[in-house]
Design a protein around this motif. Structure first.
Motif, PDB file in Angstrom:
ATOM      1  N   ASN A 103       3.508  -4.966   9.243  1.00  0.00           N
ATOM      2  CA  ASN A 103       3.289  -4.020  10.340  1.00  0.00           C
ATOM      3  C   ASN A 103       3.122  -2.601   9.838  1.00  0.00           C
ATOM      4  O   ASN A 103       2.481  -1.776  10.491  1.00  0.00           O
ATOM      5  N   ASN A 104       3.716  -2.358   8.679  1.00  0.00           N
ATOM      6  CA  ASN A 104       3.659  -1.004   8.167  1.00  0.00           C
ATOM      7  C   ASN A 104       3.658  -1.038   6.645  1.00  0.00           C
ATOM      8  O   ASN A 104       4.653  -0.760   6.001  1.00  0.00           O
ATOM      9  N   PRO A 105       2.516  -1.420   6.053  1.00  0.00           N
ATOM     10  CA  PRO A 105       2.476  -1.612   4.607  1.00  0.00           C
ATOM     11  C   PRO A 105       2.781  -0.324   3.846  1.00  0.00           C
ATOM     12  O   PRO A 105       2.131   0.688   4.089  1.00  0.00           O
ATOM     13  N   SER A 106       3.813  -0.416   2.996  1.00  0.00           N
ATOM     14  CA  SER A 106       4.130   0.741   2.160  1.00  0.00           C
ATOM     15  C   SER A 106       4.810   0.222   0.901  1.00  0.00           C
ATOM     16  O   SER A 106       5.309  -0.909   0.874  1.00  0.00           O
ATOM     17  N   VAL A 107       4.867   1.059  -0.114  1.00  0.00           N
ATOM     18  CA  VAL A 107       5.484   0.650  -1.371  1.00  0.00           C
ATOM     19  C   VAL A 107       6.969   0.346  -1.147  1.00  0.00           C
ATOM     20  O   VAL A 107       7.501  -0.637  -1.653  1.00  0.00           O
ATOM     21  N   ASP A 108       7.614   1.187  -0.347  1.00  0.00           N
ATOM     22  CA  ASP A 108       9.035   0.952  -0.063  1.00  0.00           C
ATOM     23  C   ASP A 108       9.259  -0.417   0.553  1.00  0.00           C
ATOM     24  O   ASP A 108      10.148  -1.169   0.148  1.00  0.00           O
ATOM     25  N   ASN A 157      -6.100  -2.426   4.003  1.00  0.00           N
ATOM     26  CA  ASN A 157      -7.540  -2.582   4.204  1.00  0.00           C
ATOM     27  C   ASN A 157      -7.910  -3.849   4.961  1.00  0.00           C
ATOM     28  O   ASN A 157      -8.887  -3.876   5.691  1.00  0.00           O
ATOM     29  N   ASP A 158      -7.166  -4.901   4.742  1.00  0.00           N
ATOM     30  CA  ASP A 158      -7.629  -6.181   5.281  1.00  0.00           C
ATOM     31  C   ASP A 158      -6.467  -6.942   5.908  1.00  0.00           C
ATOM     32  O   ASP A 158      -5.542  -7.364   5.226  1.00  0.00           O
ATOM     33  N   ASN A 159      -6.554  -7.139   7.182  1.00  0.00           N
ATOM     34  CA  ASN A 159      -5.530  -7.813   7.961  1.00  0.00           C
ATOM     35  C   ASN A 159      -5.280  -9.259   7.518  1.00  0.00           C
ATOM     36  O   ASN A 159      -4.185  -9.796   7.679  1.00  0.00           O
ATOM     37  N   SER A 160      -6.300  -9.883   6.957  1.00  0.00           N
ATOM     38  CA  SER A 160      -6.166 -11.310   6.657  1.00  0.00           C
ATOM     39  C   SER A 160      -5.147 -11.562   5.546  1.00  0.00           C
ATOM     40  O   SER A 160      -4.574 -12.651   5.463  1.00  0.00           O
ATOM     41  N   TYR A 161      -4.902 -10.574   4.693  1.00  0.00           N
ATOM     42  CA  TYR A 161      -3.830 -10.722   3.695  1.00  0.00           C
ATOM     43  C   TYR A 161      -2.481 -10.813   4.384  1.00  0.00           C
ATOM     44  O   TYR A 161      -1.644 -11.652   4.066  1.00  0.00           O
ATOM     45  N   SER A 162      -2.282  -9.900   5.357  1.00  0.00           N
ATOM     46  CA  SER A 162      -1.031  -9.913   6.115  1.00  0.00           C
ATOM     47  C   SER A 162      -0.856 -11.242   6.831  1.00  0.00           C
ATOM     48  O   SER A 162       0.230 -11.833   6.823  1.00  0.00           O
ATOM     49  N   ASN A 163      -1.938 -11.716   7.429  1.00  0.00           N
ATOM     50  CA  ASN A 163      -1.862 -12.984   8.153  1.00  0.00           C
ATOM     51  C   ASN A 163      -1.453 -14.119   7.235  1.00  0.00           C
ATOM     52  O   ASN A 163      -0.632 -14.960   7.590  1.00  0.00           O
ATOM     53  N   TYR A 164      -2.063 -14.096   6.052  1.00  0.00           N
ATOM     54  CA  TYR A 164      -1.770 -15.195   5.145  1.00  0.00           C
ATOM     55  C   TYR A 164      -0.307 -15.155   4.704  1.00  0.00           C
ATOM     56  O   TYR A 164       0.395 -16.168   4.709  1.00  0.00           O
ATOM     57  N   LEU A 165       0.149 -13.945   4.356  1.00  0.00           N
ATOM     58  CA  LEU A 165       1.537 -13.787   3.929  1.00  0.00           C
ATOM     59  C   LEU A 165       2.497 -14.244   5.030  1.00  0.00           C
ATOM     60  O   LEU A 165       3.458 -14.983   4.781  1.00  0.00           O
ATOM     61  N   LEU A 210      -1.644  -9.317  -6.693  1.00  0.00           N
ATOM     62  CA  LEU A 210      -2.985  -8.945  -6.231  1.00  0.00           C
ATOM     63  C   LEU A 210      -3.575  -7.835  -7.085  1.00  0.00           C
ATOM     64  O   LEU A 210      -4.798  -7.755  -7.253  1.00  0.00           O
ATOM     65  N   ALA A 211      -2.707  -6.972  -7.603  1.00  0.00           N
ATOM     66  CA  ALA A 211      -3.203  -5.877  -8.441  1.00  0.00           C
ATOM     67  C   ALA A 211      -2.109  -5.455  -9.398  1.00  0.00           C
ATOM     68  O   ALA A 211      -0.990  -5.979  -9.345  1.00  0.00           O
ATOM     69  N   GLU A 212      -2.432  -4.475 -10.246  1.00  0.00           N
ATOM     70  CA  GLU A 212      -1.476  -4.054 -11.267  1.00  0.00           C
ATOM     71  C   GLU A 212      -0.279  -3.310 -10.669  1.00  0.00           C
ATOM     72  O   GLU A 212       0.867  -3.579 -11.001  1.00  0.00           O
ATOM     73  N   THR A 213      -0.565  -2.350  -9.806  1.00  0.00           N
ATOM     74  CA  THR A 213       0.514  -1.486  -9.313  1.00  0.00           C
ATOM     75  C   THR A 213       0.829  -1.794  -7.853  1.00  0.00           C
ATOM     76  O   THR A 213       0.006  -2.356  -7.125  1.00  0.00           O
ATOM     77  N   ASN A 214       2.031  -1.404  -7.436  1.00  0.00           N
ATOM     78  CA  ASN A 214       2.444  -1.594  -6.050  1.00  0.00           C
ATOM     79  C   ASN A 214       1.520  -0.860  -5.079  1.00  0.00           C
ATOM     80  O   ASN A 214       1.190  -1.383  -4.022  1.00  0.00           O
ATOM     81  N   GLU A 215       1.115   0.326  -5.478  1.00  0.00           N
ATOM     82  CA  GLU A 215       0.232   1.123  -4.610  1.00  0.00           C
ATOM     83  C   GLU A 215      -1.056   0.360  -4.317  1.00  0.00           C
ATOM     84  O   GLU A 215      -1.505   0.291  -3.168  1.00  0.00           O
ATOM     85  N   GLU A 216      -1.621  -0.200  -5.371  1.00  0.00           N
ATOM     86  CA  GLU A 216      -2.885  -0.946  -5.196  1.00  0.00           C
ATOM     87  C   GLU A 216      -2.662  -2.177  -4.311  1.00  0.00           C
ATOM     88  O   GLU A 216      -3.506  -2.508  -3.477  1.00  0.00           O
ATOM     89  N   ILE A 217      -1.526  -2.824  -4.530  1.00  0.00           N
ATOM     90  CA  ILE A 217      -1.249  -4.027  -3.736  1.00  0.00           C
ATOM     91  C   ILE A 217      -1.145  -3.670  -2.256  1.00  0.00           C
ATOM     92  O   ILE A 217      -1.706  -4.352  -1.387  1.00  0.00           O
TER      93      ILE A 217
END
Lengths: 458, 367
Positions: B70-75, B166-174, B153-160
């Motif tokens: 709902n609120n993607p962040s590094v924390d 960017n894409d809701n379907s990642y959230s859906n899958y998770l 998905l990527a090297e750093t948490n920020e990128e992940i």
């Protein structure tokens, strides 16, 4: 010379006829039982690989035709039972049954071997001289057969018992009550006795000692007319007890039925009379009349008396000597099992084992371990893990398989641990020996690590 | 002739003599062992509390997933990662219980198949059309799938985090992965509550009794789930070369040792009958082996407990990240494998010999 006079003695032909009839019946039942349990599929068709007896590598399951083999075996035992084309039928039975037995040594059982031995001897005996279809076809039956024809079966049964007793005279069996202790104690869920009697230490020793004496004495009890009834009752009690306690299939029935041969000729005459009456009543009910006059001949005469005699004599000598071949191997027989099979060693060991095979590429010394379940059924894996000839054969199979895959000769090592009769497990096979370079033979397998304990006994 | 009579008298004399000479005969008076105590200890003090704790851990994992999607962040990602670790560690305590419904629906196959199939996961995310309960997705779900989705998905948490922004379907899958895990765990626990009574009372020595099945399952888990999957396969024991990508928790990187240690201690706890929630120990395999005391010259329980200690020490030598360990010094991995293999020998050979378990897979005559 007592010999010639003995060999001229005659006895009622009923004994052999009764034996033939029930033997055939039991074999029919055995084949059907084996089939309906799905064991043809499970033991002979599912495995990709079969363990062969040394020298009999050419005997393998034959795909779906394996079922045909069992059908042949069934029909031949039916014909043996009714005494139709008896000589041919018993030969076919012997061959088909032995073929089945030799297809995979994973399923080796002493009583399968016993059936092969009995059917081999039966080939040479005039077991169709009475109460058989052949009597009707040939219009003649025989009242008497040579006494040795009956005695040789008694001798064979006697050898089985006495050799089984001799094998039990060892310190594990008598002084540690092993493996009976492990087996009986694990039957704790049996009604009433499971958690009481079956957990008593004295019981294991009692069973071990009585078991040994039972095997040793039963042939004598059966042969003596005055103790025969006691002997027979003991046979029934003992075999039913083993039937309840252990998964030993048809063995108890075969042994109970076989001890009938020890009864008097008169007893067998009565069985035949009873069976004939029964048959007549059935035929009467079915309104079938047999208008066949059967010419009753007094004494059966062998056509090839000398040849038959020599063959059976050699067979008996072989039976007496072969079980002692283990003397030719150093070390503990119960551990290395060289010379263990075909010797009436019944229920002597409880073994658990683990064998992991390591395939090494000698070029770069890389290696990996094999997952046995890729090649073997769980039953095969269990049997393979503690028997050196299995381990060697499997190592060669793996060696061939991975050498072909890697396009170069691999090395095969095994990490094998075995526990025998409650002992702590120990390494069984030298781990630095490339088994792919060792070949099967009757020579001592010096890559077996000796048992680090002593079992005293014969 | 009285030949037979004499033999009988002789035989009884020998037997009587034998018993009267043997003084060890009476030292084992307590001849009945209540095996249901083992089963009730496993059920009440290990399986049930472990299931409950696992459910709670999945519940917080799910909450943290919701928070994150709902609120993607590094924390939130870091937070999610730590609840994933916690839940994954509890999982190590229940993977061995391949009993009841867990066996029927292949629970462990739904929760922890690794290495996970990255290509399949990405295809699923792209197509947005997947049924995670379907066994076609056996290696695109469970803990390893989450591992990839939140660490790989990527090297750093920020990128992940960017993927989820960017894409809701990642959230859906998770979310689907976690909710499928919760769904199945729910089924297992519901069933267990009904089944545990039968479980406790099925103490026979038969192929289908729960005592035998549980022991067989435990050994199977220890050999395959622990020894092979966590150490053997990545270290290349079963292949020509090591397969570092096959370590558990591959994308988190520094967790493979922690998980293996957790699984090893879960196995030991099961063996000694330690309660899941405390240090109390009750009836289990070790006390049962002591009772059976098949061979007087060895104490199998003690040997096994020492072997556990050795395996743990050896495991502790390893790098937190098995990938690093395998690529720098695989020899240590092989030594760890050997230490664990000692336990497999003790379980499969010595313990099974002592217990004389009816093995569940062999159905044939003996003699």
């Amino acid at each position: 010379m007592i010999f010639p006079s003995y060999f001229n003695k005659q006895t009622s032909s009923s004994s052999l006829a009764v034996y033939r009839f029930f033997f055939g019946l039991l074999m029919m039942f055995s084949v059907v039982r084996f089939w309906t349990k799905g064991w043809i599929e499970e033991l002979y068709l599912q495995p990709n690989f079969h363990f062969s007896y040394y020298g009999f590598e050419w005997i393998k399951p034959i795909g779906d035709y394996t079922y045909l083999l069992f059908i042949i075996c069934f029909i031949s035992s039916l014909f043996v039972c009714i005494g139709f084309k008896y000589r041919l039928s018993i030969i076919i039975f012997f061959l088909s049954f032995s073929y089945i037995e030799l297809m995979d040594k994973t399923t080796y059982l002493n009583h399968y071997y016993l059936i092969s031995c009995i059917s081999f001897v039966l080939i040479f005996l005039p077991a169709n001289s009475n109460f058989s279809i052949d009597n009707l076809i040939r219009s003649k039956s025989y009242e008497l057969v040579p006494k040795w024809c009956v005695d040789i079966i008694k001798l064979l049964i006697g050898i089985v018992y006495i050799y089984a007793a001799i094998a039990k005279i060892n310190s594990d069996w008598l002084f540690s009550a092993m493996p009976l202790k492990i087996w009986i104690a694990s039957k704790y869920h049996f009604p009433i006795f499971g958690n009481t009697l079956l957990q008593e230490d004295w019981l294991y020793y009692f069973m071990s000692w009585t078991g040994m004496f039972y095997d040793l004495l039963i042939p004598f009890l059966l042969i003596n007319s005055r103790t025969r009834i006691i002997g027979f009752i003991l046979v029934i009690i003992f075999h039913m007890l083993t039937k309840v306690l252990f998964p030993i299939g048809m063995f108890p029935y075969i042994m109970i039925f076989s001890s009938i041969i020890f009864f008097s000729p008169k007893f067998h005459d009565n069985i035949i009379k009873y069976l004939v009456n029964l048959l007549n009543r059935i035929l009467h009910l079915l309104k079938i009349k047999i208008n066949q006059s059967i010419h009753l001949i007094s004494i059966y005469q062998f056509t090839y008396k000398k040849t038959t005699f020599y063959i059976l004599f050699i067979f008996i000598v072989f039976q007496l000597l072969f079980p002692f071949r283990y003397y030719l191997y150093p070390g503990e027989l119960l551990w290395h099992e060289q010379g263990y099979r075909f010797s009436w060693r019944v229920m002597l060991t409880e073994k658990t084992a683990l064998a992991n095979f390591k395939i090494v590429n000698p070029e770069d010394n890389t290696f990996f371990y094999v997952d046995n379940s890729d090649f073997l059924t769980p039953f095969q894996e269990k049997q393979m893990s503690f028997q050196p000839d299995f381990i060697l054969e499997y190592a060669h199979y793996l060696g061939d398989y991975y050498s072909k895959m890697n396009n170069q000769k691999v090395q095969v090592y095994v990490d094998c641990f075995v526990s025998l009769n409650g002992r702590k497990s120990q390494r069984f096979i030298e781990k630095n020996i490339d088994l792919y370079l060792k070949n099967e033979s009757f020579k001592n397998k010096d890559w077996i690590i000796p048992l680090k304990d002593e079992i005293r006994g014969i | 002739m009285n030949f037979n009579k004499h033999f009988f008298i002789l035989f009884f004399l020998v037997t009587v003599l034998f018993y009267s000479c043997d003084t060890d005969m009476t030292d084992n008076d307590d001849d009945s062992y209540d095996r249901s105590l083992i089963l009730s200890n496993w059920s009440n003090n290990i399986i049930t509390p472990a299931y409950n704790e696992f459910y709670n851990s999945l519940y917080s994992l799910n909450q943290d997933v919701n928070l994150f999607v709902n609120n993607p962040s590094v924390d939130h990602l870091v937070n999610l990662s730590s609840s994933w670790i916690y839940s994954y560690k509890i999982w190590q305590h229940i993977e061995m219980f391949d009993i009841g419904l867990a066996e029927v629906i292949n629970f462990k196959g739904k929760m922890n198949i690794y290495p996970t199939d990255v290509e399949l996961i990405n295809n699923n995310i792209l197509s947005q059309n997947y049924d995670l309960n379907n066994n076609n997705n056996f290696d695109a779900r469970g803990f390893p799938a989450i591992d990839y989705l939140i660490h790989g998905l990527a090297e750093t948490n920020e990128e992940i985090v960017q993927f989820y922004i960017n894409d809701n379907s990642y959230s859906n899958y998770l979310s689907s992965v976690v909710s499928t895990m919760m769904y199945n765990t729910d089924l297992i626990i519901d069933d267990w509550l009904l089944y545990s009574n039968d479980f406790i009372n099925s103490t026979d020595n038969t192929a289908t009794s729960s005592l035998n099945k549980m022991i067989n399952d435990f050994i199977y888990y220890f050999e395959k789930g622990l020894r092979a999957n966590k150490i053997g396969i990545p270290a290349g024991i079963f292949s020509n070369n090591p397969i570092p990508t096959a370590v558990e928790g591959y994308y988190k990187k520094d967790i493979s040792k922690e998980l293996a240690l957790e699984a090893l201690s879960a196995s030991r706890n099961f063996f000694i009958g330690k309660h899941f929630t405390s240090d109390i120990t009750d009836s289990s395999l070790d006390s049962y082996l002591n009772f059976l005391d098949v061979s007087s010259d060895i104490n199998l329980s003690e040997i096994i407990i020492l072997q556990f200690l050795e395996a743990e020490n050896q495991l502790n030598q390893l790098n937190d990240n098995f990938v690093e360990q395998i690529t720098t010094n695989n020899m240590e991995m092989l030594l760890t494998y050997d230490a664990i293999q000692q336990l497999v020998v003790s379980f499969k050979v010595d313990m099974l010999q002592a217990l004389s378990i009816s093995v569940d897979y062999v159905d044939a005559d003996g003699d």
